[in-house]
Scaffold this active site. Structure first.
Site, short mmCIF file in Angstrom:
data_model
loop_
_atom_site.label_atom_id
_atom_site.label_comp_id
_atom_site.label_asym_id
_atom_site.label_seq_id
_atom_site.Cartn_x
_atom_site.Cartn_y
_atom_site.Cartn_z
N GLN A 108 56.01 44.98 35.39
CA GLN A 108 57.11 45.50 36.01
C GLN A 108 58.15 44.62 36.26
O GLN A 108 58.24 43.60 37.04
CB GLN A 108 56.62 45.99 37.49
CG GLN A 108 57.59 46.76 38.28
CD GLN A 108 57.02 46.86 39.93
OE1 GLN A 108 56.22 46.06 40.17
NE2 GLN A 108 57.61 47.70 40.68
N SER A 111 62.24 43.07 40.45
CA SER A 111 62.80 42.15 41.27
C SER A 111 63.49 40.87 40.41
O SER A 111 63.30 40.50 39.19
CB SER A 111 61.55 41.14 41.90
OG SER A 111 60.77 42.43 42.71
N SER A 143 54.27 39.93 37.70
CA SER A 143 52.76 39.81 37.39
C SER A 143 52.53 39.98 35.99
O SER A 143 52.98 41.24 35.41
CB SER A 143 52.11 40.82 38.50
OG SER A 143 52.53 40.38 39.88
N GLU A 226 53.22 52.54 43.64
CA GLU A 226 52.68 51.11 43.82
C GLU A 226 52.11 51.15 44.97
O GLU A 226 51.01 50.43 45.29
CB GLU A 226 53.87 50.34 43.70
CG GLU A 226 53.61 48.87 43.85
CD GLU A 226 54.58 48.04 43.46
OE1 GLU A 226 55.81 48.23 43.45
OE2 GLU A 226 54.43 46.64 43.12
N SER A 357 57.77 44.55 51.15
CA SER A 357 57.04 43.57 52.22
C SER A 357 56.71 44.66 53.42
O SER A 357 57.16 45.74 53.41
CB SER A 357 58.10 42.73 52.63
OG SER A 357 59.18 43.19 53.38
N GLU A 359 57.72 44.24 56.27
CA GLU A 359 58.69 44.60 57.06
C GLU A 359 59.65 45.92 56.57
O GLU A 359 59.79 46.96 57.05
CB GLU A 359 59.74 43.44 57.06
CG GLU A 359 59.45 42.07 58.05
CD GLU A 359 58.13 41.35 57.41
OE1 GLU A 359 58.06 41.60 56.06
OE2 GLU A 359 57.41 40.76 58.02
C1 LIG Z 1 51.95 38.35 44.52
C2 LIG Z 1 53.12 39.10 43.99
C3 LIG Z 1 53.20 39.89 42.81
C4 LIG Z 1 54.53 40.27 42.63
N1 LIG Z 1 54.66 41.22 41.43
C5 LIG Z 1 55.85 41.57 41.15
C6 LIG Z 1 55.93 42.60 39.85
O1 LIG Z 1 55.23 42.46 38.99
N2 LIG Z 1 57.26 42.75 39.52
C7 LIG Z 1 58.24 42.78 40.42
O2 LIG Z 1 59.32 43.41 40.30
N3 LIG Z 1 58.12 42.05 41.56
C8 LIG Z 1 57.02 41.85 42.01
N4 LIG Z 1 56.73 40.75 43.13
C9 LIG Z 1 57.96 40.64 43.90
C10 LIG Z 1 58.16 41.54 45.37
O3 LIG Z 1 58.34 42.89 45.29
C11 LIG Z 1 59.23 40.91 46.08
O4 LIG Z 1 58.88 39.58 46.22
C12 LIG Z 1 59.36 41.50 47.49
O5 LIG Z 1 60.07 42.84 47.29
C13 LIG Z 1 60.16 40.97 48.53
O6 LIG Z 1 61.47 40.32 47.74
P1 LIG Z 1 61.94 38.63 47.99
O7 LIG Z 1 60.91 37.94 47.54
O8 LIG Z 1 63.09 38.45 47.29
O9 LIG Z 1 62.09 38.64 49.65
P2 LIG Z 1 63.38 38.92 50.33
O10 LIG Z 1 63.93 40.12 50.09
O11 LIG Z 1 64.30 37.65 50.28
O12 LIG Z 1 62.58 38.82 51.83
C14 LIG Z 1 62.40 37.67 52.65
C15 LIG Z 1 62.02 38.00 54.13
O13 LIG Z 1 62.91 38.72 54.73
C16 LIG Z 1 62.43 40.07 55.13
N5 LIG Z 1 63.49 40.86 54.96
C17 LIG Z 1 64.22 41.58 53.83
N6 LIG Z 1 64.88 42.49 54.17
C18 LIG Z 1 64.61 42.85 55.39
C19 LIG Z 1 65.33 43.74 56.26
N7 LIG Z 1 66.17 44.87 55.74
N8 LIG Z 1 64.65 44.06 57.24
C20 LIG Z 1 63.50 43.21 57.65
N9 LIG Z 1 63.07 42.19 57.08
C21 LIG Z 1 63.73 41.92 55.81
C22 LIG Z 1 61.11 40.27 53.99
O14 LIG Z 1 60.13 41.39 54.69
C23 LIG Z 1 60.55 38.89 54.03
O15 LIG Z 1 59.84 38.51 54.86
C24 LIG Z 1 55.82 40.36 43.36
C25 LIG Z 1 55.56 39.68 44.57
C26 LIG Z 1 54.40 38.95 44.74
C27 LIG Z 1 54.37 37.91 46.16
#
Ligand SMILES: Cc1cc2nc3c(=O)[nH]c(=O)nc-3n(C[C@H](O)[C@H](O)[C@H](O)COP(=O)(O)OP(=O)(O)OC[C@H]3O[C@@H](n4cnc5c(N)ncnc54)[C@H](O)[C@@H]3O)c2cc1C
Lengths: 389, 358
Positions: A108, A111, A143, A226, A357, A359
């Protein structure tokens, strides 16, 4: 004919003991017994989802091979329902069979470094070139990209529109020379996810899913599925992590304490509440498309997995101070209950981040289920190219 | 797997009970009544019991009931929880009828099933299904002597079902004294027996244990209905109330709290439904289903009512606003028929998760 008879017929014509694994899986797909709720001709029978259990039980009893769903979770749980809903007939015919048999693994590409929770801000560009699209950008946290043949990809096709409207949804060939996959090591030591660099990747327009500019809408199907895929499977009592912890508790009386006992009982209770919640949700799910309630299961699942995996490490006492293996590997399966307690504890941290997440899921519940007002926002109607960064 | 949804008939039953309660049981009427001499709304109880005919839903038609099941009883309880209606349905139709249905003596059954008679089980409302029962002695001529405190729904009862000396007795002339109760909508009473005439209904404690277990399992449905009222009332209020130039419900700190509460409520519906279905079908999993439902829903209702008060701000602290009626019912229900902690601890045996040895 009912599914049980069809399953027996399949077994009579393709004795699992004497049939090549892949041949058996293909025959099962062609018999409509892969996912019975899919339409005929696409691995299904158009039957109620609930009848799948009958098929699975018959096949398991006969010792038939399965498609190792842990290896192909993204294909099964996310790509397939999206292709089924929005794909063209050719796309369905081309992709679904090898996806289901596991011949072709999917990942996928959603991100990006600058677009996680705020996925609609993504900046990977797709520019039209005749009957192709040329894609440039960077994806992250992908992933299983290292094992994948195909990817579902979101890319921006119109930067002049507000962010949710200028996105399109593609199937990306991971063997294209413009695709570079670099491992990204996780806190568990292994690299299940990757960075993916896309440079001049050429995607035929025939591999676009849904209309140009409607990628965000198509992606909702992927994301809702998902969340169900992560938290929503039918499990028997003590089916998940709670079973592992409870067995340790039963087998090792010397580890017990009253404080841990109270937490174990609470964990057992919560696991049962979540199991029944999922069961009730499945009974409600007649339309076949999970709605925002799927967010509930994923949220609850993440909290429980973290609680139980932390409890398990504490329960193990001195043994909990160890770890099985920090060697950097690139696993090809994702298994939340695999390996040892320390790994499970660390891997569970991802459960509240991946797939939306906790949140963000609370926002989804508050706004789409409870109807509470959104926070004031300034980014929704601006053209994507003018967004503050 | 058991059916965790609501059938069409169950939904119809819900609508008619809700319509009656909406028309005849507004919070203002409950508040006006609760400090007066008649804390129970007996006209409302008659409309429900005999008008709508819900008094004996789970009793077979041949025995004077409606021939439905405990699943329907649970739906009525959800609605009664949602309205905190001051009627003795729980004591009479849940505890009373369950005990009577388990006795061979059937004389009282048709009267209670039709709503002509109101009964209750004379035990302290805090009695868990496996707890010791109050000591009441049986005199040589079959009279009873003893004192039972904190009995729910005893005030309006025509007949008390009194556990004594290992058996169960029917008593019509006990002295019943109202207590000042935490729960204003289900006020408790003390029962004094002093050589009081009684009729033996059973010579063993089976009917009492069955009533307590069924009561604990179905109380979860009342708690669920109560929690749903608290959640939806709070959500509704936060959409209207404005501070800092915006709807208070648009603040994320509050949205997340309500999302968590919603999640617990969704879980509550699943486990309450599972317990009702298990009790209705006499499932071998009933003991676990009841323990899980009561351990979860007992805590859920209290949290929902506490959140409701907090998120209403000052208005939530007033006597005039009905939120306190829900808080008082929720807190009392948490102690009723075993606390959540008690039910959770029973899982140690039921799920084979042994207590550490000393
Ligand atoms: C093990 C793992 C596998 C993954 N696999 C894939 C994959 O295969 N393909 C893919 O596309 N993505 C994948 N992801 C990505 C995942 O979808 C993102 O990490 C996730 O959506 C969070 O985005 P970010 O890491 O940029 O965090 P951010 O969006 O920067 O968030 C940082 C913190 O702020 C909080 N936050 C952000 N916005 C808000 C809001 N509006 N209100 C309150 N809190 C908020 C979040 O909850 C988090 O705690 C994977 C992630 C992990 C950990």
């Amino acid at each position: 004919m009912d599914v049980r008879e069809l399953t027996r017929e399949l077994l009579a014509e393709h004795d699992p003991a004497g049939t090549d694994r892949l041949d058996f899986l293909r025959a099962r797909f062609d018999a409509g017994l892969a996912w019975v709720h899919f339409p005929p001709g696409l691995g299904g029978l158009g039957a109620p989802r609930s009848e799948q259990a009958v098929v699975d039980a018959e096949l398991a009893a006969a010792g038939a091979p399965d498609n190792d769903p842990r290896r192909i979770g993204i294909g099964l749980g996310m790509a397939a329902p999206t292709i089924l809903r929005y794909g063209t007939e050719e796309q369905k015919q081309r992709f679904l069979r090898p996806l289901w048999t596991g011949e072709e693994v999917w990942c996928q590409l959603f991100s990006e470094p600058g677009a996680g929770s705020d996925l609609a801000a993504l900046g990977t560009r797709a520019v039209r070139d005749g009957d192709h699209w040329v894609v440039d950008g960077q994806k992250v946290w992908t992933s299983i990209a290292h094992a994948a043949r195909w990817a579902i990809l979101l890319a921006r096709t119109d930067p002049d529109l507000p962010k949710h409207r200028g996105i399109s949804y593609f199937v990306c060939d991971m063997t294209d020379p413009g695709v570079e996959v670099r491992p990204l090591r996780q806190l568990t030591g292994e690299a299940e996810f990757n960075e993916v660099f896309l440079t001049g990747v050429r995607i035929p327009d025939a591999h676009r899913i849904g209309a140009v500019g409607e990628g965000w809408q198509v992606a909702q199907t992927t994301l809702n599925n998902e969340r169900v895929a992560i938290g929503g499977q039918a499990i028997p009592r003590e089916g998940g992590l709670i079973g592992v912890v409870a067995d340790t508790w039963r087998a090792r009386p010397e580890l017990r304490s009253h404080e841990l006992h109270q937490r174990l009982l609470k964990g057992w209770l919560d696991a049962e509440v979540i199991r029944l919640t999922g069961e009730r949700l499945r009974q409600q799910l007649t339309s076949g498309q999970p709605g925002p309630e799927g967010a509930a299961m994923k949220l609850a699942f993440a909290r429980l997995a973290q609680e139980l995996s932390g409890l398990e490490v504490e329960l193990l006492g001195e043994q909990g101070l160890g770890y099985d293996d920090w060697t950097m590997t690139r696993p090809e399966v994702v298994d939340f209950t695999g390996r040892e307690a320390g790994y499970r504890y660390l891997r569970a941290k991802g459960n509240s981040i991946e797939g939306g997440s906790s949140e963000i899921l609370r926002n989804v519940i508050a706004e789409r289920v409870l109807g509470l007002p959104a926070e004031p926002r300034t980014d929704k109607d601006l053209p994507w190219k003018d967004l503050p960064r | 797997m058991s059916d965790l949804l609501y059938s069409e008939i169950e939904e119809e039953l819900r609508s008619s009970v809700r319509a009656l309660l909406t028309d005849h049981c507004p919070p203002s009427a409950i508040l006006a009544r609760c400090e007066g001499p008649e804390p129970y709304d007996l006209p409302l109880w008659r409309s429900l019991a005999t008008g709508l005919g819900v008094a004996g839903l789970q009793v077979p038609e041949s025995l004077g009931g409606a021939g439905a099941s405990l699943r329907e009883v649970a739906v009525v309880l959800e609605e009664l929880g949602r309205s905190v209606a001051p009627v003795p349905y729980f004591g009479s139709s849940v505890l009373g009828l369950t005990a009577l249905l388990a006795c061979e003596d059937r004389e009282l059954l048709p009267g209670v099933a039709s709503g002509a008679l109101t009964a209750t089980l004379a035990v302290p409302f805090s009695t868990a299904p496996d707890a010791a029962l109050p000591s009441v002695s049986v005199g040589p001529s079959g009279t009873l002597t003893g004192r039972i405190t904190s009995v729910a729904d005893a005030l309006p009862a025509d007949v008390l079902l009194v556990p004594a000396d290992g058996g169960l007795y029917a008593v019509e002339t006990a002295t019943v004294t109202r207590r000042t109760s935490l729960d204003l909508t289900r006020q408790l009473a003390d029962v004094t027996l002093d050589g009081t005439p009684a009729r033996q209904l059973a010579s063993h404690d089976g009917p009492v244990r069955q009533a307590l277990l069924t009561g604990a399992g179905l109380l979860a449905s009342e708690q669920l209905g109560l929690a749903e009222w608290c959640l939806s009332t709070t959500v509704g209020y936060l959409k209207e109330r404005r501070q800092f130039g915006r709807q208070v419900g648009s603040f994320q700190a509050l949205k997340h709290r309500l999302a968590d509460l919603w999640l617990e409520t969704v879980g509550g519906r699943a486990v309450a439904r599972y317990a009702a279905d298990a009790l209705a079908t006499d499932s071998p999993d009933t003991a676990i289903a009841v323990a899980v439902a009561q351990a979860h829903c007992g805590a859920l209702a209290v949290r929902a009512a506490e959140e409701c008060i907090q998120l209403h701000g000052g208005i939530g602290m007033t006597w005039e606003h009905p939120a306190h009626l829900y808080l008082k019912r929720a807190k009392a229900d948490q102690l009723a028929l075993g606390t959540p902690g008690h039910h959770r601890n029973t899982l140690a045996d039921l799920a084979d998760l042994p207590v550490p040895s000393p």
